[in-house]
Write an enzyme that holds these catalytic residues in place. Structure first.
Site, PDB file in Angstrom:
ATOM      1  N   GLY B 371       0.842  -1.201   0.000  1.00 41.46           N
ATOM      2  CA  GLY B 371       0.000   0.000   0.000  1.00 41.46           C
ATOM      3  C   GLY B 371       0.867   1.238   0.000  1.00 41.46           C
ATOM      4  N   HIS B 396      -1.211  -5.682  -7.856  1.00 46.34           N
ATOM      5  CA  HIS B 396       0.104  -5.610  -7.212  1.00 46.34           C
ATOM      6  C   HIS B 396       0.233  -4.485  -6.198  1.00 46.34           C
ATOM      7  CE1 HIS B 396       1.120  -2.147  -9.585  1.00 46.34           C
ATOM      8  NE2 HIS B 396       2.400  -2.224  -9.391  1.00 46.34           N
TER       9      HIS B 396
END
Lengths: 154, 473
Positions: B371, B396
């Site tokens: 993240g 991803h």
């Protein structure tokens, strides 16, 4: 095709027709150089390249290198030129602030000046991976000046 | 978005027209589709027209404007049907990826020494522009590293043999050919082994905040409150240089192969050409470089954790995002060997796949989703369904929502750092501007992305992690 601005934002005391700027790309950054000649546009774009990493005004012209590129397609030549600079920046840990480019047919020869990256003084923001063919154009504008641009992967 | 037809909650398609040989299939929620760059569709359509493509031109929920391929693009090619390998379909940062390690500690242990730990990691792991690793490798060792990947690094003392089973390809990509890697690329890598890089690359200490699937979490050895370490980086200068050099060769050679490129960045070469084979050899060498690099950074990180806690970090898994790999897939009931490009997409093999380590085979491949330094990361696992959706692939990361320039106009780096510190996240970086460019608000909502991946059946959520310490280039 993405067009160059007819009046790029002048920067660093550049003459009105020679200037560099960055343009928007969602993930990366576009570099654009404009000048009275193709060589000058390439020089300006090189300053835009340095400005991705650090303020070009903070980079001293202490050491000189020679760069040569051979490529008949002006657009591919432009990407080769930027990639030659990126290669020097990466392998010599350098930043460049002064460029003298000569282009004759398919051959580009340049003298470039700069100094070793000093994190404390340059506050380098990001490393450059490579110049790309995205939004790539080398074009002559209606006033006779040149503009060269592409997106750079960071 | 232009031409997309909705099929269910999270699938959007464009059936083949014109030069397209296969459909475009985008996996995303309505909200993600609404915010998705139009360039994603344009680029996915272009990929759908490449020779030898099989099944579809796929885009993951985090897809955004890339180079030739959209970032988040997946496409498979059959060499026997004129299929191609594309430099743009792999990208500049070959095998950029994420690995996650167990620390055996809980979040309280980290919080007690958070700032000191951040300083120690920051001073131990080389990070940022102009940084160099402490390992300088000569020509002979370079070639050995390019052939051996993480297995080479373990042999050099950076890690231990049991790490290798928890890395894709068991830590060593077969078929790498160092002779296909230029001296320029090798020179560019010489001082960069064991360096993190800059931009969106990071090393984070994280805490597990949620477990969505108790059985899968137990199988992966994860529990709420656990402290983990995640490392995101790639093949450094070597991969960038290989990408640069082969992209040009492929762009110039394409007309000679009878390939019409809608944009130069889609540069590719037939798999059964010398150029295609040369690129595969070099690209696989770059995959090994990335695996070796993450292995060395793991070694450096382990040293810090040993000093601080006497802790021994075990590798959970290591995934690569930017690759082209030869894999066996079932298409229309028939087993085929295909070259699967994943550009900004994670391999997400389902349970039972023979390439998975034995002790994880029942649960499926861990899919590690990075993240931002202020939001969250996720661990998912591949599903049986994912094998049939997009050749066993998933998203991803969060994907940028805003340009770097726009981010620096909106945020100041040190303010971002202070704000995160107030939330209990210690961030260390040599660059204030770099922090502004990477501000959490400049990215899409990673939670929305992984939820869409789960709803689409690409992967299943196992755990959510939030950062405690972040080392940024």
């Amino acid at each position: 095709m993405v067009q160059c601005l007819s009046h790029p934002t002048p920067a660093l005391g550049a003459a009105p027709r020679s200037a560099w700027r960055h343009f928007e790309h969602r993930a990366d950054i576009g570099v654009e150089g404009a000048g009275a000649s193709l060589a000058e546009a390439f020089e300006q774009a090189a300053t835009a390249l340095t400005a991705i990493v650090a303020d070009p005004a903070s980079v001293r012209a202490e050491r000189r290198y020679m760069v040569t590129c051979d490529e008949p397609d002006p657009e591919l030549l432009f990407v080769d030129w930027l990639n030659a600079l990126i290669y020097r920046m990466a392998t010599e840990r350098m930043l460049f602030s002064r460029f003298a480019v000569r282009i004759s047919g398919a051959r580009l020869r340049a003298e470039i000046w700069g100094e070793t990256v000093d994190p404390a003084r340059h506050h380098p923001a990001v490393e450059i991976k490579g110049a790309t063919y995205t939004a790539l154009s080398v074009s002559r504008r209606s006033d006779g000046s040149w503009c060269a641009r592409c997106v750079v992967d960071v | 978005m232009k031409g997309l037809v909705r099929h269910g909650d999270t699938e959007w398609r464009i059936e083949p027209t014109g030069a397209m040989r296969v459909p475009v299939v985008i996996f995303a929620s309505e909200a993600l589709i609404r915010d998705m760059d139009d360039k994603v569709v344009e680029q996915a359509v272009n990929v759908a027209g490449l020779p030898g493509i099989v099944g579809g031109s796929y885009a993951m929920p985090d897809a955004h404007w890339g180079y030739g391929f959209p970032i988040g693009g997946v496409a498979a090619f059959d060499a026997d049907q004129g299929g191609v390998v594309s430099g743009g379909g792999v990208g500049f940062d070959i095998a950029c990826g994420v690995r996650t390690l167990h620390t055996g500690l809980d979040r309280e242990a980290i919080s007690a020494v958070r700032d000191e730990l951040a300083e120690a990691l920051y001073s131990t792991v080389p990070v940022g522009v102009g940084s160099t690793g402490s390992i300088m490798i000569d020509h002979r060792r370079m070639d050995a590293m390019l052939a051996g990947g993480a297995a080479w690094a373990v042999g050099e003392g950076y890690g231990r043999p049991e790490d290798l089973s928890r890395i894709e390809e068991h830590g060593r990509m077969a078929g790498a050919d160092a002779k296909r890697v230029s001296d320029f690329a090798k020179k560019r890598q010489r001082g960069e082994m064991g360096t993190l890089g800059s931009g969106n690359h990071y090393l984070e200490v994280q805490a597990v905040t949620d477990a969505y699937d108790a059985d899968a979490a137990a199988a992966l050895g994860i529990a709420i409150g656990d402290a983990m370490v995640s490392i995101h980086c790639g093949s450094r200068g070597l991969g960038h240089q290989i990408g640069t050099e082969y992209l040009k060769q492929m762009a110039v050679a394409a007309p000679g192969f009878g390939i019409r490129l809608p944009e130069r960045e889609l540069a590719c070469a037939p798999l059964q050409s010398d150029l295609g084979q040369a690129y595969l050899g070099a690209m696989r060498a770059a995959i090994n470089c990335a695996l070796a690099n993450r292995q060395i950074i793991t070694h450096l990180t382990r040293r810090v954790f040993e000093d601080f806690f006497g802790a021994d970090l075990a590798l959970l898994y290591d995934v690569s995002h930017n690759t082209c790999k030869l894999e066996e897939h079932v298409v229309d009931g028939e087993k085929r060997r295909l070259y699967v490009h994943r550009k900004g997409a994670t391999r997400a093999f389902g349970p039972g796949h023979p390439d998975l380590p034995e002790d994880l085979r029942a649960v499926g491949q861990p899919v590690l989703i990075g993240g931002t330094m202020g939001t969250a990361s996720y661990i998912l696992v591949g599903t049986e369904q994912s094998m049939g959706l997009a050749f066993g692939s998933a998203c991803h990361g969060a994907g940028r929502a805003m340009s770097r320039h726009a981010a620096t106009k909106r945020w100041h780096g040190r303010a971002v750092q202070n704000e995160l510190a107030a939330r209990g996240i210690a961030v260390r970086s040599p660059s204030a501007r770099g922090l502004a460019e990477e501000a959490p608000g400049a990215y899409k909502d990673v939670s929305e992305v992984v939820l869409a991946a789960e709803h689409a059946g690409l992967a299943r959520r196992v755990a959510r992690l939030e950062p405690l310490v972040c080392i940024k280039g």
